[in-house]
Design a protein around this motif. Structure first.
Motif, PDB file in Angstrom:
ATOM      1  N   SER A 173      48.215  44.569  45.349  1.00  0.00           N
ATOM      2  CA  SER A 173      47.583  45.034  46.577  1.00  0.00           C
ATOM      3  C   SER A 173      46.628  43.962  47.079  1.00  0.00           C
ATOM      4  CB  SER A 173      46.804  46.329  46.307  1.00  0.00           C
ATOM      5  OG  SER A 173      45.893  46.600  47.348  1.00  0.00           O
ATOM      6  N   GLU A 174      46.698  43.711  48.363  1.00  0.00           N
ATOM      7  CA  GLU A 174      45.713  42.843  49.002  1.00  0.00           C
ATOM      8  C   GLU A 174      44.863  43.730  49.892  1.00  0.00           C
ATOM      9  OE1 GLU A 174      48.024  39.928  50.970  1.00  0.00           O
ATOM     10  OE2 GLU A 174      48.547  38.863  49.136  1.00  0.00           O
ATOM     11  N   PHE A 175      43.569  43.645  49.692  1.00  0.00           N
ATOM     12  CA  PHE A 175      42.693  44.579  50.388  1.00  0.00           C
ATOM     13  C   PHE A 175      41.574  43.824  51.088  1.00  0.00           C
ATOM     14  CE2 PHE A 175      39.124  44.194  47.487  1.00  0.00           C
ATOM     15  CZ  PHE A 175      39.744  43.682  46.363  1.00  0.00           C
ATOM     16  N   SER A 176      40.952  44.505  51.998  1.00  0.00           N
ATOM     17  CA  SER A 176      39.797  43.952  52.716  1.00  0.00           C
ATOM     18  C   SER A 176      38.933  45.124  53.167  1.00  0.00           C
ATOM     19  CB  SER A 176      40.268  43.138  53.927  1.00  0.00           C
ATOM     20  OG  SER A 176      40.912  44.001  54.866  1.00  0.00           O
ATOM     21  N   GLU A 177      37.804  44.813  53.777  1.00  0.00           N
ATOM     22  CA  GLU A 177      36.948  45.893  54.278  1.00  0.00           C
ATOM     23  C   GLU A 177      37.670  46.695  55.348  1.00  0.00           C
ATOM     24  OE1 GLU A 177      33.187  44.482  55.564  1.00  0.00           O
ATOM     25  OE2 GLU A 177      32.608  43.689  53.600  1.00  0.00           O
ATOM     26  N   GLN A 178      38.480  46.000  56.126  1.00  0.00           N
ATOM     27  CA  GLN A 178      39.207  46.689  57.196  1.00  0.00           C
ATOM     28  C   GLN A 178      40.396  47.481  56.646  1.00  0.00           C
ATOM     29  OE1 GLN A 178      38.460  43.320  57.319  1.00  0.00           O
ATOM     30  NE2 GLN A 178      36.614  43.689  58.542  1.00  0.00           N
ATOM     31  N   ASP A 179      40.979  46.976  55.560  1.00  0.00           N
ATOM     32  CA  ASP A 179      42.150  47.630  54.961  1.00  0.00           C
ATOM     33  C   ASP A 179      41.897  47.902  53.482  1.00  0.00           C
ATOM     34  OD1 ASP A 179      43.910  47.546  57.283  1.00  0.00           O
ATOM     35  OD2 ASP A 179      43.850  45.372  56.990  1.00  0.00           O
ATOM     36  N   PRO A 180      41.082  48.881  53.177  1.00  0.00           N
ATOM     37  CA  PRO A 180      40.803  49.191  51.765  1.00  0.00           C
ATOM     38  C   PRO A 180      42.027  49.789  51.086  1.00  0.00           C
ATOM     39  CG  PRO A 180      39.829  50.857  53.183  1.00  0.00           C
ATOM     40  CD  PRO A 180      40.381  49.794  54.089  1.00  0.00           C
ATOM     41  N   ASP A 181      42.025  49.763  49.771  1.00  0.00           N
ATOM     42  CA  ASP A 181      43.168  50.317  49.026  1.00  0.00           C
ATOM     43  C   ASP A 181      42.728  51.454  48.103  1.00  0.00           C
ATOM     44  OD1 ASP A 181      41.754  48.937  47.145  1.00  0.00           O
ATOM     45  OD2 ASP A 181      43.410  47.688  46.460  1.00  0.00           O
ATOM     46  N   ASP A 182      41.742  52.207  48.550  1.00  0.00           N
ATOM     47  CA  ASP A 182      41.248  53.323  47.732  1.00  0.00           C
ATOM     48  C   ASP A 182      42.355  54.309  47.377  1.00  0.00           C
ATOM     49  OD1 ASP A 182      38.971  52.011  48.301  1.00  0.00           O
ATOM     50  OD2 ASP A 182      37.906  53.680  49.244  1.00  0.00           O
ATOM     51  N   ASP A 183      43.257  54.556  48.335  1.00  0.00           N
ATOM     52  CA  ASP A 183      44.339  55.517  48.080  1.00  0.00           C
ATOM     53  C   ASP A 183      45.245  55.035  46.952  1.00  0.00           C
ATOM     54  OD1 ASP A 183      45.150  53.393  49.598  1.00  0.00           O
ATOM     55  OD2 ASP A 183      45.979  54.585  51.248  1.00  0.00           O
ATOM     56  N   LEU A 184      45.525  53.741  46.919  1.00  0.00           N
ATOM     57  CA  LEU A 184      46.374  53.202  45.852  1.00  0.00           C
ATOM     58  C   LEU A 184      45.692  53.332  44.493  1.00  0.00           C
ATOM     59  CD1 LEU A 184      47.686  49.946  47.586  1.00  0.00           C
ATOM     60  CD2 LEU A 184      48.976  52.042  47.130  1.00  0.00           C
ATOM     61  N   GLN A 185      44.367  53.177  44.492  1.00  0.00           N
ATOM     62  CA  GLN A 185      43.631  53.289  43.230  1.00  0.00           C
ATOM     63  C   GLN A 185      43.734  54.697  42.653  1.00  0.00           C
ATOM     64  OE1 GLN A 185      39.700  51.401  43.130  1.00  0.00           O
ATOM     65  NE2 GLN A 185      40.129  50.501  45.139  1.00  0.00           N
ATOM     66  N   PHE A 186      43.826  55.689  43.530  1.00  0.00           N
ATOM     67  CA  PHE A 186      43.937  57.074  43.051  1.00  0.00           C
ATOM     68  C   PHE A 186      45.313  57.378  42.489  1.00  0.00           C
ATOM     69  CE2 PHE A 186      40.156  57.874  45.728  1.00  0.00           C
ATOM     70  CZ  PHE A 186      39.390  58.567  44.804  1.00  0.00           C
ATOM     71  N   MET A 187      46.336  56.790  43.076  1.00  0.00           N
ATOM     72  CA  MET A 187      47.700  57.200  42.690  1.00  0.00           C
ATOM     73  C   MET A 187      48.255  56.425  41.502  1.00  0.00           C
ATOM     74  SD  MET A 187      50.041  55.633  45.781  1.00  0.00           S
ATOM     75  CE  MET A 187      49.082  56.388  47.099  1.00  0.00           C
ATOM     76  N   CYS A 188      47.571  55.366  41.047  1.00  0.00           N
ATOM     77  CA  CYS A 188      48.094  54.584  39.929  1.00  0.00           C
ATOM     78  C   CYS A 188      47.488  55.049  38.606  1.00  0.00           C
ATOM     79  CB  CYS A 188      47.806  53.104  40.150  1.00  0.00           C
ATOM     80  SG  CYS A 188      46.056  52.716  40.116  1.00  0.00           S
ATOM     81  N   ASP A 189      48.062  54.549  37.496  1.00  0.00           N
ATOM     82  CA  ASP A 189      47.567  54.907  36.165  1.00  0.00           C
ATOM     83  C   ASP A 189      46.570  53.879  35.629  1.00  0.00           C
ATOM     84  OD1 ASP A 189      49.229  57.302  35.566  1.00  0.00           O
ATOM     85  OD2 ASP A 189      50.848  55.873  35.883  1.00  0.00           O
ATOM     86  N   GLY A 190      46.553  52.722  36.231  1.00  0.00           N
ATOM     87  CA  GLY A 190      45.625  51.697  35.768  1.00  0.00           C
ATOM     88  C   GLY A 190      45.289  50.730  36.888  1.00  0.00           C
ATOM     89  N   ILE A 191      44.064  50.195  36.834  1.00  0.00           N
ATOM     90  CA  ILE A 191      43.617  49.256  37.869  1.00  0.00           C
ATOM     91  C   ILE A 191      43.163  47.974  37.199  1.00  0.00           C
ATOM     92  CG2 ILE A 191      42.016  48.841  39.769  1.00  0.00           C
ATOM     93  CD1 ILE A 191      41.737  51.887  40.041  1.00  0.00           C
ATOM     94  N   ILE A 192      43.764  46.871  37.634  1.00  0.00           N
ATOM     95  CA  ILE A 192      43.403  45.553  37.119  1.00  0.00           C
ATOM     96  C   ILE A 192      42.833  44.750  38.282  1.00  0.00           C
ATOM     97  CG2 ILE A 192      44.300  43.443  36.041  1.00  0.00           C
ATOM     98  CD1 ILE A 192      46.708  45.514  35.233  1.00  0.00           C
ATOM     99  N   ASN A 193      41.600  44.321  38.127  1.00  0.00           N
ATOM    100  CA  ASN A 193      40.913  43.624  39.212  1.00  0.00           C
ATOM    101  C   ASN A 193      40.869  42.130  38.929  1.00  0.00           C
ATOM    102  OD1 ASN A 193      39.816  46.177  40.571  1.00  0.00           O
ATOM    103  ND2 ASN A 193      38.991  46.366  38.494  1.00  0.00           N
ATOM    104  N   LEU A 194      41.321  41.342  39.886  1.00  0.00           N
ATOM    105  CA  LEU A 194      41.275  39.886  39.768  1.00  0.00           C
ATOM    106  C   LEU A 194      40.328  39.340  40.813  1.00  0.00           C
ATOM    107  CD1 LEU A 194      45.101  39.114  39.435  1.00  0.00           C
ATOM    108  CD2 LEU A 194      43.464  39.640  37.631  1.00  0.00           C
ATOM    109  N   GLU A 195      39.468  38.401  40.387  1.00  0.00           N
ATOM    110  CA  GLU A 195      38.514  37.816  41.326  1.00  0.00           C
ATOM    111  C   GLU A 195      38.478  36.310  41.144  1.00  0.00           C
ATOM    112  OE1 GLU A 195      34.863  40.161  42.380  1.00  0.00           O
ATOM    113  OE2 GLU A 195      35.294  41.074  40.437  1.00  0.00           O
ATOM    114  N   PHE A 196      38.088  35.653  42.212  1.00  0.00           N
ATOM    115  CA  PHE A 196      38.017  34.198  42.211  1.00  0.00           C
ATOM    116  C   PHE A 196      36.649  33.773  42.727  1.00  0.00           C
ATOM    117  CE2 PHE A 196      38.668  30.105  44.395  1.00  0.00           C
ATOM    118  CZ  PHE A 196      39.119  29.355  43.316  1.00  0.00           C
ATOM    119  N   PHE A 197      35.931  33.003  41.913  1.00  0.00           N
ATOM    120  CA  PHE A 197      34.624  32.487  42.305  1.00  0.00           C
ATOM    121  C   PHE A 197      34.686  30.965  42.314  1.00  0.00           C
ATOM    122  CE2 PHE A 197      34.181  36.283  39.654  1.00  0.00           C
ATOM    123  CZ  PHE A 197      33.523  37.132  40.531  1.00  0.00           C
ATOM    124  N   LYS A 198      33.670  30.349  42.833  1.00  0.00           N
ATOM    125  CA  LYS A 198      33.664  28.884  42.812  1.00  0.00           C
ATOM    126  C   LYS A 198      33.556  28.362  41.384  1.00  0.00           C
ATOM    127  CE  LYS A 198      28.683  28.378  43.592  1.00  0.00           C
ATOM    128  NZ  LYS A 198      27.648  27.787  44.461  1.00  0.00           N
TER     129      LYS A 198
END
Length: 485
Positions: A173-198
Motif C-alpha cells: 500500500s502506498e499512502f499519504s495524508e490525502q489517501d490514507p489506508d486505514d481501511d486496509l489496516q483493518f481488513m488485514c491480519d498483519g501490518i508491516i511498516n517500512l520507513e526511509f530516513f536520511k
C-alpha cells in the motif's frame, strides 16, 4: 514443544532477520499489509517472500498492478533475485489503455462486455493454487473503484478469496495524508511498516494476528543481494546458567588488584583519559585468553587495525600471532556506517559463529557516534546484557575528557552496566607524568582498595606496588616523604 511446532508451521519471509522479528515467519493463509512510501523496499520484501517459496517448491504468484512484468523481472534480477519459478499475473495498464481511452476496471462492472479482470484473477488462482501471493500494489484498486464502500467490499472479498484458496498474501500500500489506508489496516491480519530516513531504513510490526512478534523499530538495509534486516536486541534472550570462573590478566599485580581477575560473563568498564593505557589493559586480558585457546574480538571505532597491531607488538603483546592463529579478530568500525542494530548483529555473528569469548568495544565514544542521536544507554545495555547472558566477557573502553580533577568514570551514564570497574589516571610526580590504576567496583568478589602505578613498557604491562600517595582520585595529591624523595 508447542512453540517449535508452531514455528515449523509458519512461512519463512526469506530474510533471517525478518523471521526473527516475526518469531518464525508468517502465519499461513492470512493477509499482510506492507505499508511504506515509494522506495522503502516493499517490492524487494515481496520478492524475498516469493523466492523463498520457490526454494521450498511452492507455487507462488506475483500480481503486478503497477509495473509491467518485464520491468518487475528486470528490477528483481538487478538485485540478485532469481525470478524463475514465479508466476506473474500482469494487471498493469498497457499502452492500449491510453490509446483507446478505455476504462480500466479490476472488478469489472456488468456493463463492460469484455472478460472481467476479476475472472482472470479467479481463474489464475484456481488453476495455480498458489501457496504465496504478492500483490503490488493493492492501492490501485482504490483508484479503479467507483467509491470507498465498493473498494473496501471488493478488496476484503478479494483477500478472503485468496486466503480461502490456501494462499498467504502480502500486499503493498502506498499512502499519504490525502489517501490514507486505514481501511486496509483493518481488513488485514498483519501490518508491516517500512520507513526511509536520511540516516537509513527501518521496519516495524504494528499488528500480527495469531502470533507474537518483536516490538520496536528495527534496522533495514537494501543491498545488491537483497534486503537485510537487523532486529533490535533484547537483553532477556538466551539467558544461561553461568559459572563465575575468574579470568586472569596474566599480570600478577593486576590480578591482585582484582582478586584474581575478572569473572567470565561479566561486563568490565576500563575508564580513563586519552592515552593512559585503557586499550592495552583490555588487550592484555585477550592475550591471556589466547594462551588458553580462547578467541577474542576487538571492535575499534577510533584506531586503525595497523596502528593497534603495531602498538601492541611494540609492548610485547603478540597481536599478529594471535590474529594469525585465529585467537583474535580486530574489526575496525566506521561509526557512521552501521546502525546500532547492524552493529549488534555484527557482534552476534562473531559470538555465535566464531565462538568469541571476550568482546571489547573500543570505545564507547565511537559507539555512541553510530547511534545517530539515539539513546546510547539502552543500546549498550541490550548489547552488553545479550553477550553476558551467553557467557561472553565484555570489556567497554570508556574515555573521559578530564586529565585531572575529580574522578569521573563515564560521561554517558553507563557505569551501572559494569560488574567490574577499573580506572586509570594520570598523576604528576617529580615533574614527570605517571599513570595509576585502581578498581572501583566488583560485583562478584572483593577487590584491592589500593591504587598502584601502571607502566607500559617494551616488555609489557607492569603494575607496581600500592602507591603511598593521597588524593589521586580528586587530583589534589599529597605525597609521603618517601614518594616526595
Amino acid at each position: 514443544m508447542k512453540n517449535t511446532e508452531k514455528t515449523k508451521e509458519k512461512l519463512s519471509s526469506g530474510i533471517p532477520g525478518f523471521d526473527e522479528i516475526l518469531m518464525g515467519g508468517f502465519v499461513p493463509r492470512r493477509s499482510y499489509l506492507l505499508r511504506g512510501l515509494p522506495g522503502t523496499g516493499k517490492t524487494a520484501l515481496g520478492m524475498h517472500f516469493l523466492t523463498e517459496g520457490v526454494k521450498n517448491k511452492e507455487k507462488v504468484l506475483f500480481i503486478n498492478m503497477g509495473e509491467p512484468t518485464p520491468q518487475v523481472i528486470s528490477n528483481a534480477q538487478a538485485m540478485g533475485f532469481d525470478t524463475e519459478g514465479i508466476d506473474f499475473l500482469d494487471l498493469s495498464p498497457d499502452e492500449d489503455f491510453f490509446a483507446k481511452q478505455e476504462a480500466y476496471d479490476i472488478f469489472s462492472p456488468a456493463e463492460v462486455e469484455r472478460e472481467s479482470t476479476t475472472n482472470t484473477i479467479i481463474e489464475k488462482v484456481q488453476s495455480l493454487q498458489p501457496v504465496r501471493v504478492f500483490l503490488d500494489p493493492i492501492t490501485q484498486f482504490r483508484y479503479l473503484s467507483t467509491d470507498e464502500f465498493q473498494f473496501r467490499k471488493q478488496a476484503l472479498s478479494f483477500l478472503r478469496f485468496l486466503t480461502d484458496n490456501g494462499a498467504t498474501v502480502l500486499f503493498t500500500s502506498e499512502f499519504s495524508e490525502q489517501d490514507p489506508d486505514d481501511d486496509l489496516q483493518f481488513m488485514c491480519d498483519g501490518i508491516i511498516n517500512l520507513e526511509f530516513f536520511k540516516e537509513g531504513r527501518s521496519i516495524s510490526i504494528s499488528k500480527f494476528r495469531g502470533s507474537g512478534f518483536r516490538f520496536g523499530v528495527h534496522s533495514m538495509r537494501i543491498t545488491r543481494s537483497g534486503v537485510k534486516i537487523y532486529p533490535r536486541l533484547r537483553p532477556t534472550v538466551q539467558k544461561q546458567e553461568l559459572t563465575h570462573e575468574t579470568i586472569s590478566s596474566g599480570v600478577p599485580e593486576l590480578d591482585e588488584l582484582l582478586h584474581g581477575g575478572i569473572e567470565r560473563g561479566t561486563t568490565t568498564i576500563i575508564s580513563g583519559p586519552s592515552g593512559v593505557g585503557k586499550t592495552t589493559v583490555g588487550i592484555q586480558f585477550m592475550k591471556e585468553a589466547a594462551g588458553r585457546g580462547e578467541r577474542s574480538v576487538v571492535y575499534t571505532f577510533e584506531e586503525s587495525e595497523s596502528n593497534l597491531i603495531n602498538r601492541c607488538e611494540s609492548i610485547n603483546i603478540p597481536v599478529k600471532s594471535m590474529i594469525n592463529t585465529g585467537m583474535l579478530s580486530v574489526v575496525p568500525v566506521e561509526p557512521l556506517r552501521y546502525s546500532p542494530e547492524e552493529f549488534a548483529q555484527l557482534v552476534r555473528n562473531e559470538v555465535d559463529e566464531n565462538g568469541s569469548k571476550i568482546v571489547m568495544i573500543d570505545s564507547t565514544s565511537g559507539y555512541n557516534l553510530s547511534l545517530r542521536g539515539e539513546d546510547p544507554v539502552s543500546h549498550l545495555h541490550s548489547l552488553a546484557k545479550y553477550m553476558t547472558h551467553t557467557g561472553v566477557t565484555v570489556i567497554l573502553i570508556n574515555e573521559v575528557e578530564n586529565l585531572s580533577g575529580d574522578l569521573k568514570i563515564t560521561e554517558i551514564g553507563i557505569s551501572y552496566l559494569a560488574d567490574n570497574m577499573v580506572f586509570l589516571r594520570y598523576f604528576e610526580q617529580g615533574g614527570e607524568l605517571r599513570k595509576a590504576i585502581g578498581v572501583l567496583k566488583k560485583r562478584l568478589s572483593d577487590f584491592e582498595k589500593n591504587i598502584r602505578e601502571l607502566q607500559i613498557t617494551q616488555y609489557g604491562i607492569r603494575v607496581g606496588p600500592p602507591l603511598d600517595i593521597k588524593g589521586i582520585l580528586s587530583g589534589d595529591l599529597e605525597f609521603s616523604r618517601n614518594d616526595r624523595e
